[in-house]
Design an enzyme around this catalytic site. Structure first.
Site, PDB file in Angstrom:
ATOM      1  N   GLU A   1       0.805  -1.230   0.000  1.00  0.00           N
ATOM      2  CA  GLU A   1       0.000   0.000   0.000  1.00  0.00           C
ATOM      3  C   GLU A   1       0.835   1.276   0.000  1.00  0.00           C
ATOM      4  OE1 GLU A   1      -2.858  -0.639   3.190  1.00  0.00           O
ATOM      5  OE2 GLU A   1      -3.550  -2.496   2.276  1.00  0.00           O
TER       6      GLU A   1
ATOM      7  N   ASN B   1       2.167  -4.756  -3.330  1.00  0.00           N
ATOM      8  CA  ASN B   1       0.786  -5.212  -3.143  1.00  0.00           C
ATOM      9  C   ASN B   1      -0.077  -4.018  -2.767  1.00  0.00           C
ATOM     10  OD1 ASN B   1      -0.956  -7.616  -2.754  1.00  0.00           O
ATOM     11  ND2 ASN B   1      -0.991  -7.011  -0.581  1.00  0.00           N
TER      12      ASN B   1
ATOM     13  N   HIS C   1     -10.138  -6.187  -2.910  1.00  0.00           N
ATOM     14  CA  HIS C   1     -11.221  -6.024  -1.931  1.00  0.00           C
ATOM     15  C   HIS C   1     -12.340  -5.262  -2.643  1.00  0.00           C
ATOM     16  CE1 HIS C   1      -8.947  -7.540   1.452  1.00  0.00           C
ATOM     17  NE2 HIS C   1      -7.950  -6.712   1.191  1.00  0.00           N
TER      18      HIS C   1
ATOM     19  N   GLU D   1      -5.945 -10.772  -1.996  1.00  0.00           N
ATOM     20  CA  GLU D   1      -6.762 -10.631  -0.774  1.00  0.00           C
ATOM     21  C   GLU D   1      -8.245 -10.537  -1.138  1.00  0.00           C
ATOM     22  OE1 GLU D   1      -5.426  -7.419   1.739  1.00  0.00           O
ATOM     23  OE2 GLU D   1      -3.308  -7.828   1.365  1.00  0.00           O
TER      24      GLU D   1
ATOM     25  N   ASP E   1     -12.048 -10.394  -1.612  1.00  0.00           N
ATOM     26  CA  ASP E   1     -13.390 -10.524  -1.024  1.00  0.00           C
ATOM     27  C   ASP E   1     -14.325  -9.554  -1.745  1.00  0.00           C
ATOM     28  OD1 ASP E   1     -12.542  -8.168   0.344  1.00  0.00           O
ATOM     29  OD2 ASP E   1     -12.175  -9.262   2.198  1.00  0.00           O
TER      30      ASP E   1
END
Ligand code: 9MR
Length: 360
Positions: free
Chosen positions: A172, A213, A249, A278, A280
């Site tokens: 990030e 990432n 996400h 990651e 979702d």
């Protein structure tokens, strides 16, 4: 008891016939009612097995407190071939005091993964969040912070050498508009901390794949453009960067990132691996049939996007069950983001992923 030669011969023949039948069934050549019944009762291939047919992995994050939940760990150990520690390898956990390292949480997850023949993604070495107080609670000169950062990265990467196949080295690093995030590392060391972090990690384990990432980089836009620009520069300078992790996400209310596949492809063209790290897909609660169907379509589409791009190496869910999702704690009123519900029952999203992977 005496056994005659004929009995031994016929036993051997029987055994051979059995072995032959088993081989035929395994090769898919046996027919007839018995073989068909066998086919019906064969357990469905797991997501990992389906993904492997495409040369990809299918993984899940997990977290140490959940590992006492036996039904949960049973599915974690059987359905996936890759595990990512959700918290256990973060700086606050691994270097709680300056120079004092504690790898117990990460080790627990690595041991569990090994017992199930799963590989591990290391997450994460340099991040502005979940840092220990000793690091955030004071000012650092550039020379001091460089030394702290180098030691942290190299001690951790060395500890997990041969045990993790990839590291999220910097997590990030950019703002939404593509400018550098004003972290303690950027503020003190300037943007060069990213190249340095990659070089230090590479020195400590020349075989491990090194990633940057981030979230909200699934679609083409200012933030993913910033990564594209940086990745191109780093590659041109010979800095050891091997992949970009797209956290993925997603949220139903913000729309599906329609340029995901094209975006993955432009990073592949730089000679980089990509991964959905990651995943979702959250929604405003309560969930209903329509929202779950849309969610399933998104899981199908993101899986297909990864399969369509040769260097997209795999997909990781940010845990696999709503029981342990981070979403409700951070976005009140939202949730139901994962392919298994809170009772570990598969949702439409699970079946959509299977279908996208070519299973039934
Ligand atoms: O899943 C993690 C959750 O348990 C932590 O409370 C949270 C703290 O920020 O971090 C979560 O994982 C994050 C990941 O490390 C980086 N990308 C965003 C994830 C969700 O916050």
């Amino acid at each position: 008891m005496r056994t005659s030669r004929t009995t031994i011969r016929s036993r051997t023949r029987l055994r051979l016939a059995g072995a032959l039948a088993a081989a035929l069934v395994a090769a898919g050549l046996a027919t007839g009612p018995a073989a068909q019944a066998d086919e019906r009762h064969r357990p469905a291939p797991t997501l990992a097995e389906l993904a492997q047919r495409h040369g990809r992995y299918f993984g899940s994050a997990t977290d140490n407190p959940e590992l006492t939940d036996a039904p949960y760990t049973a599915l974690l150990g059987s359905e996936f071939d890759q595990i990512t520690p959700g918290n256990g390898m973060k700086w606050y956990a691994t270097e709680p005091e300056r120079g004092v390292f504690d790898f117990s949480q990460g080790d627990e997850i690595v041991d569990l993964a090994r017992a199930h023949h799963q590989k591990v993604r290391g997450h994460t070495l340099v991040w502005h969040s979940q840092l220990p107080d000793w690091l955030t609670g004071r000012e650092w000169t550039a020379a001091e912070l460089r030394a702290v950062l180098k030691k942290h990265i190299q001690t951790q990467v060395r500890h997990y050498r041969g045990k993790v196949f990839a590291w999220d080295v910097v997590n990030e690093a950019f703002n939404e508009d593509g400018t550098y995030r004003e972290t303690v590392f950027h503020k003190t060391l300037g943007p060069g901390y990213i190249a340095d972090a990659l070089r230090w990690a590479h020195q400590a384990d020349p075989h491990v794949k090194l990633y940057l990432n981030d979230y909200n980089i699934e679609a083409i836009g200012p933030k993913s453009d910033a990564y594209h620009r940086l990745a191109k520069e780093l590659r041109a300078e010979g800095v050891p960067l091997h992949g970009i992790g797209f956290q993925t996400h997603l949220a139903l209310q913000y729309g599906y990132p329609a340029t995901l596949e094209e975006n993955l492809r432009r990073f592949s063209r730089l000679g980089l691996d990509t991964a959905l790290t990651e995943v979702d897909v959250r929604m405003q609660l309560p969930a209903d049939e329509t929202k779950l169907a849309t969610q399933a379509a998104w899981y199908r589409d993101l899986t297909k996007a990864c399969l369509a791009v040769r260097r997209c190496v795999g997909i990781t869910l940010w845990d696999y069950t709503d029981k342990y999702s981070w979403i409700p704690g951070v976005f009140p009123g939202e949730g139901a983001a994962l392919p298994w519900d809170e009772q570990l029952r598969p949702k439409p999203a699970y079946f959509a992923i299977r279908e996208a992977l070519g299973g039934r």
